[in-house]
Structure formats: structure tokens, C-alpha cells
Design an enzyme around this catalytic site. Structure first.
Site, PDB file in Angstrom:
ATOM      1  N   GLY A 167       0.830  -1.209   0.000  1.00 25.72           N
ATOM      2  CA  GLY A 167       0.000   0.000   0.000  1.00 25.72           C
ATOM      3  C   GLY A 167       0.858   1.250   0.000  1.00 25.72           C
ATOM      4  O   GLY A 167       0.618   2.182  -0.782  1.00 25.72           O
ATOM      5  N   ASP A 213       5.448 -10.013   5.541  1.00 30.21           N
ATOM      6  CA  ASP A 213       4.861 -11.150   4.821  1.00 30.21           C
ATOM      7  C   ASP A 213       5.716 -11.678   3.677  1.00 30.21           C
ATOM      8  O   ASP A 213       5.431 -12.728   3.131  1.00 30.21           O
ATOM      9  CB  ASP A 213       3.520 -10.731   4.184  1.00 30.21           C
ATOM     10  CG  ASP A 213       2.493 -10.374   5.233  1.00 30.21           C
ATOM     11  OD1 ASP A 213       2.748 -10.651   6.411  1.00 30.21           O
ATOM     12  OD2 ASP A 213       1.443  -9.832   4.864  1.00 30.21           O
ATOM     13  N   THR A 350       3.169 -10.828  17.910  1.00 28.73           N
ATOM     14  CA  THR A 350       4.509 -11.219  18.398  1.00 28.73           C
ATOM     15  C   THR A 350       5.442 -11.399  17.195  1.00 28.73           C
ATOM     16  O   THR A 350       6.647 -11.246  17.314  1.00 28.73           O
ATOM     17  CB  THR A 350       4.481 -12.549  19.178  1.00 28.73           C
ATOM     18  OG1 THR A 350       3.938 -13.553  18.335  1.00 28.73           O
ATOM     19  CG2 THR A 350       3.660 -12.439  20.447  1.00 28.73           C
ATOM     20  N   GLN A 351       4.858 -11.714  16.048  1.00 28.85           N
ATOM     21  CA  GLN A 351       5.694 -11.940  14.854  1.00 28.85           C
ATOM     22  C   GLN A 351       6.382 -10.669  14.371  1.00 28.85           C
ATOM     23  O   GLN A 351       7.409 -10.714  13.729  1.00 28.85           O
ATOM     24  CB  GLN A 351       4.841 -12.486  13.704  1.00 28.85           C
ATOM     25  CG  GLN A 351       4.302 -13.864  13.977  1.00 28.85           C
ATOM     26  CD  GLN A 351       3.134 -14.208  13.065  1.00 28.85           C
ATOM     27  OE1 GLN A 351       3.323 -14.681  11.969  1.00 28.85           O
ATOM     28  NE2 GLN A 351       1.927 -13.966  13.523  1.00 28.85           N
ATOM     29  N   THR A 584      29.596 -24.641   7.069  1.00 33.41           N
ATOM     30  CA  THR A 584      30.676 -24.119   7.901  1.00 33.41           C
ATOM     31  C   THR A 584      30.391 -22.685   8.291  1.00 33.41           C
ATOM     32  O   THR A 584      29.942 -21.897   7.452  1.00 33.41           O
ATOM     33  CB  THR A 584      32.038 -24.168   7.166  1.00 33.41           C
ATOM     34  OG1 THR A 584      32.927 -23.229   7.787  1.00 33.41           O
ATOM     35  CG2 THR A 584      31.945 -23.807   5.695  1.00 33.41           C
ATOM     36  N   ARG A 715      38.630  -2.840  25.843  1.00 31.19           N
ATOM     37  CA  ARG A 715      38.519  -4.188  26.416  1.00 31.19           C
ATOM     38  C   ARG A 715      38.388  -5.177  25.258  1.00 31.19           C
ATOM     39  O   ARG A 715      37.996  -4.797  24.155  1.00 31.19           O
ATOM     40  CB  ARG A 715      37.253  -4.323  27.263  1.00 31.19           C
ATOM     41  CG  ARG A 715      37.248  -3.536  28.529  1.00 31.19           C
ATOM     42  CD  ARG A 715      38.056  -4.228  29.636  1.00 31.19           C
ATOM     43  NE  ARG A 715      37.827  -3.618  30.916  1.00 31.19           N
ATOM     44  CZ  ARG A 715      38.349  -2.472  31.326  1.00 31.19           C
ATOM     45  NH1 ARG A 715      39.139  -1.781  30.527  1.00 31.19           N
ATOM     46  NH2 ARG A 715      38.078  -1.983  32.516  1.00 31.19           N
ATOM     47  N   ARG A 796      42.825 -21.924   2.721  1.00 21.78           N
ATOM     48  CA  ARG A 796      41.539 -22.582   2.921  1.00 21.78           C
ATOM     49  C   ARG A 796      40.359 -21.623   2.755  1.00 21.78           C
ATOM     50  O   ARG A 796      39.555 -21.401   3.647  1.00 21.78           O
ATOM     51  CB  ARG A 796      41.490 -23.239   4.299  1.00 21.78           C
ATOM     52  CG  ARG A 796      42.473 -24.368   4.476  1.00 21.78           C
ATOM     53  CD  ARG A 796      42.730 -24.711   5.928  1.00 21.78           C
ATOM     54  NE  ARG A 796      41.563 -24.548   6.764  1.00 21.78           N
ATOM     55  CZ  ARG A 796      40.622 -25.455   6.971  1.00 21.78           C
ATOM     56  NH1 ARG A 796      40.714 -26.629   6.401  1.00 21.78           N
ATOM     57  NH2 ARG A 796      39.607 -25.214   7.756  1.00 21.78           N
TER      58      ARG A 796
HETATM   59  P1  ATP Z   1       1.446  -3.700   5.256  1.00 18.31           P
HETATM   60  O1  ATP Z   1       2.135  -4.604   4.278  1.00 18.31           O
HETATM   61  O2  ATP Z   1       1.978  -3.820   6.618  1.00 18.31           O
HETATM   62  O3  ATP Z   1      -0.052  -3.733   5.210  1.00 18.31           O
HETATM   63  P2  ATP Z   1       1.188  -1.364   3.677  1.00 18.31           P
HETATM   64  O4  ATP Z   1       2.134  -0.311   3.257  1.00 18.31           O
HETATM   65  O5  ATP Z   1       0.641  -2.219   2.602  1.00 18.31           O
HETATM   66  O6  ATP Z   1       1.857  -2.198   4.821  1.00 18.31           O
HETATM   67  P3  ATP Z   1      -1.314   0.033   3.874  1.00 18.31           P
HETATM   68  O7  ATP Z   1      -2.207   0.288   5.036  1.00 18.31           O
HETATM   69  O8  ATP Z   1      -1.882  -0.647   2.709  1.00 18.31           O
HETATM   70  O9  ATP Z   1      -0.032  -0.683   4.458  1.00 18.31           O
HETATM   71  O10 ATP Z   1      -0.728   1.445   3.353  1.00 18.31           O
HETATM   72  C1  ATP Z   1      -0.106   2.336   4.249  1.00 18.31           C
HETATM   73  C2  ATP Z   1      -0.517   3.758   3.897  1.00 18.31           C
HETATM   74  O11 ATP Z   1      -0.094   4.055   2.563  1.00 18.31           O
HETATM   75  C3  ATP Z   1      -2.006   4.003   3.869  1.00 18.31           C
HETATM   76  O12 ATP Z   1      -2.530   4.247   5.153  1.00 18.31           O
HETATM   77  C4  ATP Z   1      -2.105   5.207   2.986  1.00 18.31           C
HETATM   78  O13 ATP Z   1      -1.796   6.369   3.693  1.00 18.31           O
HETATM   79  C5  ATP Z   1      -1.025   4.951   1.968  1.00 18.31           C
HETATM   80  N1  ATP Z   1      -1.655   4.313   0.779  1.00 18.31           N
HETATM   81  C6  ATP Z   1      -1.910   3.011   0.578  1.00 18.31           C
HETATM   82  N2  ATP Z   1      -2.511   2.818  -0.613  1.00 18.31           N
HETATM   83  C7  ATP Z   1      -2.634   4.038  -1.169  1.00 18.31           C
HETATM   84  C8  ATP Z   1      -3.184   4.517  -2.395  1.00 18.31           C
HETATM   85  N3  ATP Z   1      -3.717   3.700  -3.292  1.00 18.31           N
HETATM   86  N4  ATP Z   1      -3.171   5.834  -2.606  1.00 18.31           N
HETATM   87  C9  ATP Z   1      -2.618   6.681  -1.722  1.00 18.31           C
HETATM   88  N5  ATP Z   1      -2.096   6.295  -0.567  1.00 18.31           N
HETATM   89  C10 ATP Z   1      -2.108   5.002  -0.283  1.00 18.31           C
END
Ligand code: ATP
Length: 820
Positions: A167, A213, A350-351, A584, A715, A796
Site C-alpha cells: 500500500g 509477509d 509477536t511476529q 561451515t 577491552r 583454505r
Molecule cells: P502492510 O504490508 O503492513 O499492510 P502497507 O504499506 O501495505 O503495509 P497500507 O495500510 O496498505 O499498508 O498502506 C499504508 C498507507 O499508505 C495508507 O494508510 C495510505 O496512507 C497509503 N496508501 C496506501 N494505498 C494508497 C493509495 N492507493 N493511494 C494513496 N495512498 C495510499
């Protein structure tokens, strides 16, 4: 409003879900940015910070320290602005956890903050992101992006590095493409001057993939995924003992909405019984259901004697009809149909957490360096890039292409663009973790159908040198594959010594079950080479009628293979396929980029150095000289230095002399002199055990202590055998299974070819005695007689070292810019 100085003003932000390694990205971009003459900024709280901008009147750190000029002469040959920047920052930015206060100065209302060298000091070891991240609804709107553009222009920032998931990079690409229209809107609305519009006509932007992921198709690995895998495997290792104690089943839900990398690698690394991943819905024989298949597989394992059951479900797992498969449902099936006492563990956040593993310090640093380079080289005519990694090389992919691949959500296609490791791991899982009958194997199984049976024996020889993480996992995979194929896996205990003593026995499927997570070497290792008595070794081969040989070990195993291949001239018993799987901690086998065990040791080194650093910081002004193993190969020292942020590294390849030591002392004096009063910190020097026979760790430590005077103390610490690691790292376990299976198919193929030879005495060709190597993301077989030409037999190690240049980067990141 900041004055334009002509140099690139570079801001970095982290966005979306946090991941380990984001801090290392910020650290690398800030440090390399400064070294390259940029002014460096961070944006707090991801895109939200960009939208909100600065409502307070002055930037934190807007003024350089008054005494900076007094220090510049100390750093001869270094540009003044750099010396000033090295001094700039006090190392505590955003560290108090509130995100709003900074040494009594408030950051409230300030989201775009100028930072310096020492502000990012020590960020390596911290999980998450210290500059904050957010999901910003405002940035998704055009008004939000207009405000973001305005805030950047107000501060004079002309380059932006974004670290986030799919995103965030889609958002970055949109921002990039809209930039000219945003600038003209701001001009039309009178929010910026014509001069600003002209100066900021082009925004340089670069993306780095921070996501746990590993769901981005344009890169082999995303920042944070290896650490998340560590967290999952730690959890499974802990669960294993309680599961076995109570004879329970555990269903673990792990992250991975669209990508099963974490679930798959965790399954391979932890010896799970069954996995569900989005890319491969469970496949059933006609008329059956996946529930039937899973129950039959697990019943089979229980009947074979397993006391515990581990099933891993990726959160995005689904069946062939795209119906979600949930952990709770899997639990119901196991409870009701098999009567197993079953528990569900959802690992959840936790991951994401915890200290980054070695890989999540190294990769972000290398990618951060490349990101700054890409920004400096950017022109209005060049594309904006996403920085990735392919075949162990840092890459640039046009951001637009990366964003397109994401937008399509075509994960099957996306997966096909990933490195072959994913498929080989899937192959590894089916070959080693399940007792499926042939008819139940998935339709598109990648395991080569068994075209031959090694009619009697397959020899597995655990050879030579010190134990290394992943040796047991490799043996387990080989044994299980052999059994599935109808071979007889024989193990020789204690290397060639054990062979001569007839210390040989057959291993069973269940007998190796728990070996994945075991460190050390279950079969024992030994440095005796076969030429101790080649005739007797040949006699043993003949007596036991060995058909193939797998050796797992370091440089000695390579040497042993060479001796055996050369011995074919005299001994017909050696005319069998033979292979060496490098394992190794020194990573000194020629032509392979990684040996089993090298990742485990790097992690052991990082753990130890983090602890030492803490102690060094507590006592301030202390230089720790840390001695590592590695023989005459500087891999571990160099990559360890990169992964721990060491200031100096000494390797056998480069050696040490009085001149280098004098320069190093001078550098340390300057560096400590540049530290703000009361803000000095511990520093690390990593020295390979064989870097010099004269300038030993002890000598160097004493020298630093003597020369440090009032500025610093010194040290030493020798990590010694701790580097052979306790529990093998998930990377080493997964790699072990993958490579070991390739070794087995190699042996089968060459055995098959030998069987086809007519005539009394079979002649094995030279290529049937080969070493398995990793070159890029490709597995290559190198005949041992060819490999010897690339080997420096005296020292080696290989004649070339792919990581040689990294030493310069280590020292540059310590503030020695002349090296860059
Ligand atoms: P994760 O892989 O952890 O979900 P991510 O980067 O995919 O991380 P998102 O929530 O999808 O997480 O995106 C993070 C931020 O990026 C969003 O809150 C938004 O502000 C911005 N963003 C995501 N998609 C768009 C888009 N299509 N247009 C504009 N801004 C975006």
C-alpha cells in the site's frame, strides 16, 4: 521556512505495518545521506506526518552546534559540512517512547524533523520503527496529498525515501505521478512562490519494501520477513516441547494474507506436519476432501510414533473454492476425527516484534545505501525506483512497475516472478515433513518422480571440521527423502575416523524427526581426511556396498571430496556419485555465497555484540575488540561488523599492519572527540582470529587502551565457539532442507547414469563428484576438480570473496567517509 542550501534535502518515512529492519533503513539512509553530502530529515508517523507537517515555528536541530567549526580541523581531508554533520544530533531523538519529546524540547506539532548522524546511533538493534508509522486515510485523499506536497516544499525537501508495504509503495507511486499537478495547484492557490514551484518541479522518490509477509513479487525478500520467521520458529520450538510432553496437536496461525512464505518456511524449518498457504490450496484426490487428506497424513505420523503434531495455517489460507481455512476449524477437525488434544496458538503481533535478526540489519543497510544512490542519480527523466534484492544482489525496479504488480493482486503470477527458493521449499516440505503416499501428493508437486531406486545403500557421511547450524536439518531431509524413495540411508558417525572404525548405522524416519531445530552435529564431526588411509576407506566403501555419498561439512569436506575423486584412478569403490554440501560458519568454501551455518553464526555474533555493546555503552567511552572465528576467511567478521554497526573490521584477506593501526587509532580519537559531551558511546572493533599473527586481539586492545588516553578505554572479548551457535537459524534450517534434497536428486541422477553403463567396471565421470553451491538465487553444481581451481588451498578459502567490498561500507558507516 528553511533556506535552500543547494544540497539534496532528503527525508525518510516508514509507513503501513511496522517491520523489523525499518530502523536500519532509516539509519542507513541518514548516515549514507550525510556521507553523500545531503541534509537529512525524518518524517514521523508515516504519510500522516507528511500530511500534518510542522505547525511549530522552528525545526528541531535547525542550528548546527556552535562548536562544530572548532572540530573540523581534527578531521583532516573531510569536508567541513560533513564534519559538522557527524557532530550533528545527540543520539536520543524519539527514544523516550512518547514520540513527542526530545530532551526537554517538544516535537509536538512537528512531524518533519531534521536529523543528524548521532540521532540514529544504535538504531540497528531496535524492533519496529522509532520514527513511527501509521495508516493515513488523509493521504489517500487528493487534499491530503496536496498538504503533503506543501509541507515538503515548505521545508525545502526534494527527495523522499518511503519504507513500507505494498500500500505504501502504491501511495508513493501515486504521489510521484501527481507531483507536477500538486505543485501547480499549490502555485495557483498562492501557497508557494514561483521560485519554489520551479525548484520543486520534480520530487525524487524511492521505495524500500518493509513488510513481514514477504509478499512483494519484485524482490526476493522484504525487510522484516526474516525476523518474523525467527519469531515464528522460536514460538514453534517452544511449543514443540510442551506438545511432545502432552502428546498434543497445535494449530498455529501465522501472518500472511496473500503470501504463504512465512507459513511455508516455518513449516520447513520447524518440521511441521501440515501447512496451509494461500498459493497452494490443499489438493485432494478426486472424491476426497482436504480434511480427509490432512487426517490421513497426521494419522500416519502418529502411527509412525510421533507424539506431537504441528499444523501451520497462514492467515490468508483457503481451500480450492477460495473458502478461508481457519485455525479453529482445523482444530475441530483434528479433535473430532483423530481425537487429538488440540490447541490453537495465534502468534499475531509477536511476529512483528523483537530485535531484528542479522539479515534484517544487513539487507536494509545495503538497500538504504542503494536508495540514496538512486535518489542522487535521479533526474526528471529517470524513473523512480523501488529497491529490491534479487539473487543476492541489490536491485532497482521502476516503482511504477512494482506498484502495477501489486495492484493486479495476481498472486499466482506474482509468485511465479519470485525466486525459485519458494518452490524448492515447497518441494522440501513435502519430501521431508509428510509421509504421504504417492497418490496423495499434490497434483503439481515439484518433487521429481522417482525414476530409480538405489537398490541398496546411500551413504550419508557427516564430515569434517566444526559443527555448523543446519547440519542436522540437512541430514534429516536427506534421510527422509531416501526413505520416501525406497533407499537405505546410512549414517557414518564421526567422519572418516568413524568410517574406518565401522561406526555406521541406518537412520529412520522417526529417528531424525526432532533434528531440524538441533544445533551442533548429531552424527559428530571429525577433521580426519580420507588420505589417512585411502585404501582402507575404499575397502569400507566396497564392504558396505555404498552407492552414493553425501558429505556435509566445511573446507575439509571439499578437500575430502577432492581426494576421493582423485582416488578414483586407483579405487573402483570411489566410482559412485559423491557430493559435498557446504556447512561451515566460516563460509570459506569457494564459489558458494552461503554455507549452512553461516547465518546461525551471524545471528550468534549479533546477539553477543548487542550484549557487549550494552555493556560498552553503560561504561561509555569503551572500545570493545571482539574476536571472531572464521579461519582465514573474513566473511563472518565483515558481515558481522555490518550487522552490528562495528567501527572497524580486521580480516585475514586485508591483513593488519602498523600503518592501518595508526590510522585506526587516529580515527577513533577523532570520532570520540566529535561525540557530544557526556554522549560518548561504546564502539566495537571486530577482528577475525587470523587477521594477523602479530597484532593479536590482546595487542590491539592494549594499543587502543594506551593510545585512547582520556578519550577512550579498551577491552576485548573472544566469541570463540559460541559462534557455532545454539539453535540453528530458520534460514539455515530451510536452506539445509532445500539443498540437501537437491543433493539427493543429484546422487540419484548420477547413479542412474552409472547403472546404464555397460561393461564390467563402472567409470564415474568427474562431474559426478561435485559441490552444491548457491550463486545468486541459483543452485549450481561445481565439479570438485573445477572448484579446486577457484580455491586458495593454502589459506583454505575461495580466491575471490563476493563480500569483499562490504568492509568499506562498514567503515564508512562508522564515519570514515574518505573510504567512500
Ligand atoms: P502492510 O504490508 O503492513 O499492510 P502497507 O504499506 O501495505 O503495509 P497500507 O495500510 O496498505 O499498508 O498502506 C499504508 C498507507 O499508505 C495508507 O494508510 C495510505 O496512507 C497509503 N496508501 C496506501 N494505498 C494508497 C493509495 N492507493 N493511494 C494513496 N495512498 C495510499
Amino acid at each position: 521556512m528553511s533556506q535552500s542550501t543547494g544540497k539534496m534535502k532528503l527525508a525518510v518515512l516508514t509507513s503501513g505495518g511496522d517491520s523489523a529492519g525499518m530502523n536500519a533503513v532509516v539509519r542507513a539512509i541518514v548516515k549514507i545521506g550525510i556521507l553523500r553530502g545531503c541534509e537529512t530529515w525524518i518524517v514521523r508517523e508515516g504519510y500522516e506526518g507528511l500530511v500534518r507537517g510542522n505547525t511549530q515555528a522552528h525545526a528541531i536541530h535547525a542550528d548546527l552546534p556552535a562548536d562544530a567549526s572548532a572540530l573540523k580541523c581534527a578531521h583532516r581531508g573531510v569536508p567541513t559540512n560533513l564534519t559538522r554533520n557527524l557532530r550533528f544530533g545527540d543520539g536520543d531523538l524519539l527514544r523516550d517512547g512518547t514520540g513527542d519529546h526530545h530532551h526537554g524540547r517538544t516535537l509536538k506539532g512537528r512531524y518533519i524533523v531534521r536529523v543528524g548522524w548521532d540521532d540514529v546511533r544504535g538504531w540497528f538493534a531496535e524492533g519496529g520503527t522509532l520514527i513511527g508509522t501509521a495508516r493515513s486515510a488523509a493521504f489517500r485523499t487528493s487534499e491530503g496529498r496536496l498538504s503533503a506536497a506543501h509541507n515538503l516544499i515548505k521545508e525545502g525537501i526534494d527527495a523522499l525515501a518511503v519504507c513500507g508495504g505494498d500500500g505504501s509503495l502504491t501511495g508513493a507511486d501515486l504521489f510521484r505521478s501527481e507531483w507536477p499537478s500538486l505543485v501547480s495547484q499549490l502555485l495557483t492557490q498562492g501557497m508557494i512562490t514561483e521560485e519554489q514551484a520551479e525548484k520543486h518541479g520534480h520530487l525524487k522518490i524511492v521505495g524500500l519494501v518493509g513488510s513481514i509477509d514477504n509478499d512483494m513479487s519484485m524482490t526476493d525478500l522484504t525487510i522484516g520477513a526474516p525476523t518474523a520467521l525467527h519469531r515464528i520458529c522460536e514460538a514453534i520450538d517452544n511449543i514443540n516441547s510442551t506438545a511432545a510432553s502432552h502428546s498434543r496437536a497445535f494449530v498455529l496461525e501465522v501472518m500472511g494474507r496473500h503470501c504463504g512464505w512465512l507459513a511455508l518456511l516455518a513449516g520447513v524449518s520447524s518440521g511441521a506436519d501440515f501447512i496451509f498457504i494461500p498459493e497452494r490450496p490443499p489438493q485432494t484426490i478426486p472424491g476426497g476432501t482436504w480434511e480427509d487428506d490432512m487426517c490421513e497424513a497426521i494419522r500416519g505420523h502418529r502411527e509412525a510414533g510421533k507424539r506431537k503434531t504441528i499444523v501451520i495455517v497462514a492467515e490468508g489460507a483457503h481451500d480450492a473454492d477460495l473458502q478461508p481455512i481457519r485455525a479453529e476449524y482445523v482444530k475441530e477437525v483434528l479433535t473430532e476425527r483423530l481425537g487429538l488434544d488440540t490447541r490453537v496458538t495465534t502468534l499475531g503481533h509477536t511476529q512483528r516484534g523483537g530485535r531484528p535478526c542479522a539479515f534484517d540489519r544487513i539487507l536494509p543497510t545495503l538497500q538504504g545505501e542503494e536508495a540514496v544512490k538512486a535518489l542522487l542519480e535521479a533526474t526528471p527523466d529517470t524513473p523512480s525506483y523501488m529497491i529490491g534484492v534479487r539473487e543476492n544482489k541489490i536491485t532497482r525496479v521502476p516503482l511504477m512497475e512494482a506498484a502495477d504488480a501489486i495492484g493486479a493482486k495476481d498472486f499466482t503470477k506474482a509468485m511465479s516472478m519470485r525466486d525459485p527458493e519458494f518452490y524448492q521449499s515447497l518441494e522440501g516440505f513435502f519430501a521431508t515433513s509428510t509421509l504421504f503416499k504417492e497418490k496423495q501428493l499434490p497434483h503439481h508437486r515439484v518433487i521429481r518422480p522417482c525414476t530409480l531406486h538405489l537398490t541398496k545403500y546411500c551413504l550419508i557421511l557427516r564430515s569434517m571440521g566444526a559443527p555448523a547450524g543446519g547440519m542436522n536439518a540437512a541430514t534429516r531431509a536427506a534421510v527422509r527423502y531416501c526413505i520416501k524413495q525406497g533407499h537405505h540411508p546410512l549414517a557414518v558417525h564421526n567422519g572418516f575416523r568413524g568410517l574406518l572404525d565401522d561406526n555406521i548405522h541406518e537412520l529412520s524416519w522417526l529417528g531424525v524427526d526432532a533434528w531440524t531445530s538441533r544445533g551442533g552435529s548429531e552424527l559428530g564431526t571429525n577433521r580426519t581426511l580420507p588420505d589417512v588411509d585411502l585404501g582402507a576407506v575404499a575397502a569400507r566403501f566396497q564392504e558396505h556396498n555404498f552407492h552414493a555419498l553425501l558429505m556435509i561439512g566445511g573446507f575439509e569436506a571439499f578437500n575430502a571430496l577432492l581426494i576421493l575423486e582423485t582416488g578414483r584412478k586407483h579405487y573402483p569403490a570411489f566410482h559412485i556419485p559423491m557430493t559435498h554440501l557446504p556447512a561451515t560458519i566460516s563460509n570459506n568454501v569457494p564459489m558458494t555465497e552461503f554455507s549452512l551455518g553461516s547465518d546461525t553464526s551471524l545471528n550468534a555474533l549479533v546477539d553477543a555484540c548487542d550484549s557487549i555493546k550494552q555493556s560498552a555503552s553503560a561504561s561509555r567511552n569503551r572500545v570493545f575488540v571482539v574476536e571472531t572465528q572464521g579461519g582465514k576467511c573474513g566473511y563472518l567478521a565483515t558481515m558481522g561488523a555490518l550487522a552490528t554497526g562495528a567501527s572497524i573490521v580486521y580480516t585475514p584477506e586485508q591483513g593488519m599492519n602498523l600503518d592501518t593501526l595508526r590510522q585506526d587509532v587516529k580515527f577513533l580519537k577523532i570520532r570520540y572527540g566529535l561525540d557530544a559531551k557526556g554522549k560518548s558511546e561504546g564502539r566495537m572493533v571486530i577482528r577475525n582470529e587470523c587477521a594477523s599473527t602479530v597484532y593479536t586481539t590482546d595487542v590491539v586492545t592494549k594499543m587502543f587502551k594506551e593510545e585512547g588516553g582520556n578519550l577512550f578505554d579498551s577491552r576485548s572479548a573472544s566469541l570463540g565457539h559460541t559462534l557455532q551457535g545454539g539453535v540453528p537459524s530458520p534460514m539455515d534450517r530451510a536452506r539445509a532442507a532445500r539443498l540437501s534434497l537437491r543433493c539427493m536428486t543429484f546422487l540419484e541422477e548420477h547413479h542412474d547414469a552409472l547403472q546404464k553403463q555397460v561393461g564390467k567396471v563402472k567409470q564415474a565421470p568427474p562431474e559426478s563428484a561435485a559441490v552444491i553451491t548457491i550463486q545468486g538465487s541459483t543452485i549450481k553444481w561445481v565439479p570438485v576438480q573445477e572448484m579446486v581451481q577457484h580455491a586458495d588451498m593454502k589459506n583454505r578459502r575461495g580466491k575471490t570473496a563476493w563480500w569483499g567490498e562490504i568492509k568499506n561500507l562498514v567503515e564508512a558507516l562508522a564515519g570514515r567517509p574518505e573510504i567512500l
